[in-house]
Write an enzyme that holds these catalytic residues in place. Structure first.
Site, PDB file in Angstrom:
ATOM      1  N   ARG A 149       1.435 -71.605 -16.006  1.00  0.00           N
ATOM      2  CA  ARG A 149       0.401 -71.597 -15.756  1.00  0.00           C
ATOM      3  C   ARG A 149      -0.985 -71.013 -15.306  1.00  0.00           C
ATOM      4  O   ARG A 149      -0.125 -70.960 -14.253  1.00  0.00           O
ATOM      5  CB  ARG A 149       0.918 -73.038 -15.085  1.00  0.00           C
ATOM      6  CG  ARG A 149       1.491 -74.370 -16.010  1.00  0.00           C
ATOM      7  CD  ARG A 149       1.218 -74.451 -16.921  1.00  0.00           C
ATOM      8  NE  ARG A 149       1.743 -75.687 -18.066  1.00  0.00           N
ATOM      9  CZ  ARG A 149       2.836 -75.567 -18.787  1.00  0.00           C
ATOM     10  NH1 ARG A 149       2.921 -74.065 -19.292  1.00  0.00           N
ATOM     11  NH2 ARG A 149       3.367 -75.999 -19.515  1.00  0.00           N
ATOM     12  N   GLU A 158      -6.513 -72.712 -22.174  1.00  0.00           N
ATOM     13  CA  GLU A 158      -6.550 -72.436 -23.185  1.00  0.00           C
ATOM     14  C   GLU A 158      -7.529 -73.476 -24.641  1.00  0.00           C
ATOM     15  O   GLU A 158      -7.073 -75.103 -24.535  1.00  0.00           O
ATOM     16  CB  GLU A 158      -4.726 -72.995 -23.526  1.00  0.00           C
ATOM     17  CG  GLU A 158      -4.091 -71.441 -22.707  1.00  0.00           C
ATOM     18  CD  GLU A 158      -2.938 -71.849 -21.662  1.00  0.00           C
ATOM     19  OE1 GLU A 158      -2.511 -72.999 -22.656  1.00  0.00           O
ATOM     20  OE2 GLU A 158      -2.079 -71.082 -21.556  1.00  0.00           O
ATOM     21  N   HIS A 167       0.131 -67.573 -25.411  1.00  0.00           N
ATOM     22  CA  HIS A 167       1.257 -69.135 -24.481  1.00  0.00           C
ATOM     23  C   HIS A 167       2.739 -69.214 -25.647  1.00  0.00           C
ATOM     24  O   HIS A 167       3.074 -70.363 -26.504  1.00  0.00           O
ATOM     25  CB  HIS A 167       0.621 -70.765 -24.514  1.00  0.00           C
ATOM     26  CG  HIS A 167       0.979 -71.885 -23.216  1.00  0.00           C
ATOM     27  ND1 HIS A 167       0.747 -72.721 -23.034  1.00  0.00           N
ATOM     28  CD2 HIS A 167       2.447 -71.644 -23.458  1.00  0.00           C
ATOM     29  CE1 HIS A 167       1.549 -73.140 -22.198  1.00  0.00           C
ATOM     30  NE2 HIS A 167       2.932 -72.678 -22.407  1.00  0.00           N
TER      31      HIS A 167
HETATM   32  N1  LIG Z   1       5.121 -70.149 -20.846  1.00  0.00           N
HETATM   33  C1  LIG Z   1       5.499 -70.879 -21.640  1.00  0.00           C
HETATM   34  O1  LIG Z   1       5.987 -71.106 -23.112  1.00  0.00           O
HETATM   35  C2  LIG Z   1       6.677 -71.494 -20.590  1.00  0.00           C
HETATM   36  C3  LIG Z   1       7.398 -72.476 -20.855  1.00  0.00           C
HETATM   37  C4  LIG Z   1       8.105 -72.453 -20.720  1.00  0.00           C
HETATM   38  C5  LIG Z   1       8.098 -73.077 -18.577  1.00  0.00           C
HETATM   39  N2  LIG Z   1       6.826 -73.404 -17.966  1.00  0.00           N
HETATM   40  C6  LIG Z   1       6.187 -72.954 -17.393  1.00  0.00           C
HETATM   41  O2  LIG Z   1       6.914 -72.829 -16.257  1.00  0.00           O
HETATM   42  C7  LIG Z   1       7.509 -73.498 -14.991  1.00  0.00           C
HETATM   43  C8  LIG Z   1       8.825 -73.162 -14.317  1.00  0.00           C
HETATM   44  O3  LIG Z   1       9.364 -74.171 -14.868  1.00  0.00           O
HETATM   45  P1  LIG Z   1      11.013 -74.176 -14.174  1.00  0.00           P
HETATM   46  O4  LIG Z   1      11.790 -74.581 -15.940  1.00  0.00           O
HETATM   47  O5  LIG Z   1      11.495 -72.518 -14.385  1.00  0.00           O
HETATM   48  O6  LIG Z   1      11.135 -75.210 -14.011  1.00  0.00           O
HETATM   49  P2  LIG Z   1      11.433 -75.671 -12.786  1.00  0.00           P
HETATM   50  O7  LIG Z   1      11.342 -77.177 -12.579  1.00  0.00           O
HETATM   51  O8  LIG Z   1      13.443 -75.330 -12.524  1.00  0.00           O
HETATM   52  O9  LIG Z   1      10.777 -74.981 -11.751  1.00  0.00           O
HETATM   53  C9  LIG Z   1      10.364 -74.891 -10.453  1.00  0.00           C
HETATM   54  C10 LIG Z   1      10.892 -74.092  -9.457  1.00  0.00           C
HETATM   55  O10 LIG Z   1       9.295 -73.692  -8.865  1.00  0.00           O
HETATM   56  C11 LIG Z   1       9.072 -73.937  -7.077  1.00  0.00           C
HETATM   57  N3  LIG Z   1       8.027 -73.926  -6.790  1.00  0.00           N
HETATM   58  C12 LIG Z   1       6.989 -75.476  -6.930  1.00  0.00           C
HETATM   59  N4  LIG Z   1       5.972 -75.125  -6.875  1.00  0.00           N
HETATM   60  C13 LIG Z   1       5.994 -73.633  -5.699  1.00  0.00           C
HETATM   61  C14 LIG Z   1       5.513 -73.088  -5.146  1.00  0.00           C
HETATM   62  N5  LIG Z   1       3.742 -73.236  -4.659  1.00  0.00           N
HETATM   63  N6  LIG Z   1       5.867 -71.756  -4.222  1.00  0.00           N
HETATM   64  C15 LIG Z   1       6.844 -71.663  -4.988  1.00  0.00           C
HETATM   65  N7  LIG Z   1       7.686 -72.168  -5.158  1.00  0.00           N
HETATM   66  C16 LIG Z   1       7.208 -73.330  -5.795  1.00  0.00           C
HETATM   67  C17 LIG Z   1       9.787 -75.675  -6.980  1.00  0.00           C
HETATM   68  O11 LIG Z   1      10.691 -75.780  -6.356  1.00  0.00           O
HETATM   69  C18 LIG Z   1      11.210 -75.691  -8.571  1.00  0.00           C
HETATM   70  O12 LIG Z   1      11.980 -74.803  -7.850  1.00  0.00           O
HETATM   71  C19 LIG Z   1       7.075 -74.624 -15.923  1.00  0.00           C
HETATM   72  O13 LIG Z   1       6.181 -75.316 -14.647  1.00  0.00           O
HETATM   73  C20 LIG Z   1       6.098 -73.922 -17.088  1.00  0.00           C
HETATM   74  O14 LIG Z   1       4.590 -74.655 -16.392  1.00  0.00           O
HETATM   75  C21 LIG Z   1       5.819 -72.391 -19.324  1.00  0.00           C
END
Ligand SMILES: NC(=O)c1ccc[n+]([C@@H]2O[C@H](COP(=O)([O-])OP(=O)(O)OC[C@H]3O[C@@H](n4cnc5c(N)ncnc54)[C@H](O)[C@@H]3O)[C@@H](O)[C@H]2O)c1
Length: 301
Positions: free
Chosen positions: A229, A258, A276
């Site tokens: 993000r 965005e 994105h």
């Molecule tokens: N670019 C894109 O199109 C796209 C697509 C899907 C997801 N995403 C982003 O990717 C992120 C991750 O997705 P995911 O499926 O792996 O999520 P997920 O929930 O499986 O994993 C996120 C991890 O981050 C950890 N976390 C949260 N805050 C933290 C911090 N400050 N420091 C360290 N660890 C922290 C959580 O404990 C969790 O294990 C989503 O939240 C979303 O914002 C982006």
């Protein structure tokens, strides 16, 4: 029953929903038209463009709406707690796009390491900058992952296959899901990584995770990839770190603003950009469609 797919839906999923008897409306509603339409449908499916904030949720109360689906991972464009308090079911599709986002993060790492993003621009301008584009190899480098959830683990597996050493940090602590990857404290990721890739949600109460203080702790010449993000990285701090040489180059799929990123970001010669598109593969969209159909069946039928 009517399903409003306000940001579009994969053709296969639309056909399946129609075969189940749903009417699928793929028109795009905004403002007052959306406030009216949301009362007339049983379900609204959104991607990242449509925002479902408290004011819109208030309009939906008393209408037909039961279910809100975020076709994707990040739920930051829905006021989830408020919607649930008002009795709506809110769901997302957390696993469907992990591989797609992981591949994009790795693609950006190659792009940075070999100047692919900028060589594409300069060659189109008639330049032959062979000497300027001496790169580095990913093999043997240390990749530091911030967050170690679904996407990050997929990045780790691919990076390990490329011969990288993978360290990671996560607020949940160590995980044994990818045994070759090593859990370390947040500051150790900053200090020891040649590449840093973020895979965490944006949590407003936590705010920016990489700002001036964190960039100062990184290795000189580190490469940064953000497919998570935009708001988890301070763009001002990143620009300063790029201009001082602290960060060699950065790749961004997500932005503070965005779909209109800051000009200083999208014109910067050391930033590889994508709009994105982390989840934008045919395979991920098909998987998101399948999960969406399953949720509609479960909640609405
Ligand atoms: N670019 C894109 O199109 C796209 C697509 C899907 C997801 N995403 C982003 O990717 C992120 C991750 O997705 P995911 O499926 O792996 O999520 P997920 O929930 O499986 O994993 C996120 C991890 O981050 C950890 N976390 C949260 N805050 C933290 C911090 N400050 N420091 C360290 N660890 C922290 C959580 O404990 C969790 O294990 C989503 O939240 C979303 O914002 C982006």
């Amino acid at each position: 029953m009517i399903i409003l797919a306000n940001d579009g839906i994969a053709a296969g999923a639309k056909a399946e929903l129609e075969a189940l008897g749903f009417t699928v409306d793929t028109d795009k509603y905004e403002g007052e038209a959306l406030e009216q339409r949301i009362r007339e449908v049983e379900c609204i499916i959104i991607r990242s463009a449509t925002k479902i904030r408290e004011a819109l949720i208030d309009k939906a109360v008393g209408g037909k709406l039961k279910l809100m689906i975020r076709a994707g991972v990040g739920l930051d464009n829905i006021d989830v707690k408020y919607a649930e308090e008002k009795g709506f079911v809110v769901r997302n599709t957390p696993t469907a796009s992990s591989a797609a986002v992981a591949e994009l993060a790795i693609a950006h790492m190659f792009s940075l390491a070999r100047h692919i993003y900028i060589a594409n621009v300069t060659m189109r301008n008639g330049e032959w900058n062979k000497k300027a584009y001496k790169g580095i190899e990913l093999g043997g480098k240390t990749l530091g992952l911030i967050g170690f959830g679904r996407i990050s683990q997929e990045v780790a597996k691919r990076a390990i296959a490329l011969g990288m050493d993978v360290i990671y940090t996560d607020i949940l602590g160590a995980s044994d899901l990818v045994p070759e990857a090593k859990f370390v404290e947040f500051d150790e990721v900053l200090a020891n990584s040649d590449f840093i890739s973020l895979h965490i949600p944006f949590i407003p109460s936590v705010g920016v995770v990489l700002g001036d203080a964190e960039f100062a702790k990184m290795k000189d010449g580190v490469y940064l990839v953000d497919t998570a993000r935009g708001k988890v990285v301070s763009e001002d701090a990143l620009l300063k770190a790029l201009d001082s040489g602290k960060v060699a180059a950065a790749a961004l799929d997500v932005f503070e603003e965005e779909p209109t990123p800051n000009e200083a970001i999208y014109t910067h010669p050391k930033i590889s950009l994508t709009p994105h598109i982390g989840a934008a593969t045919s395979e991920a969209q098909d998987r998101i469609g399948e999960v969406t159909v399953a949720i509609c069946k479960e909640v609405l039928l």
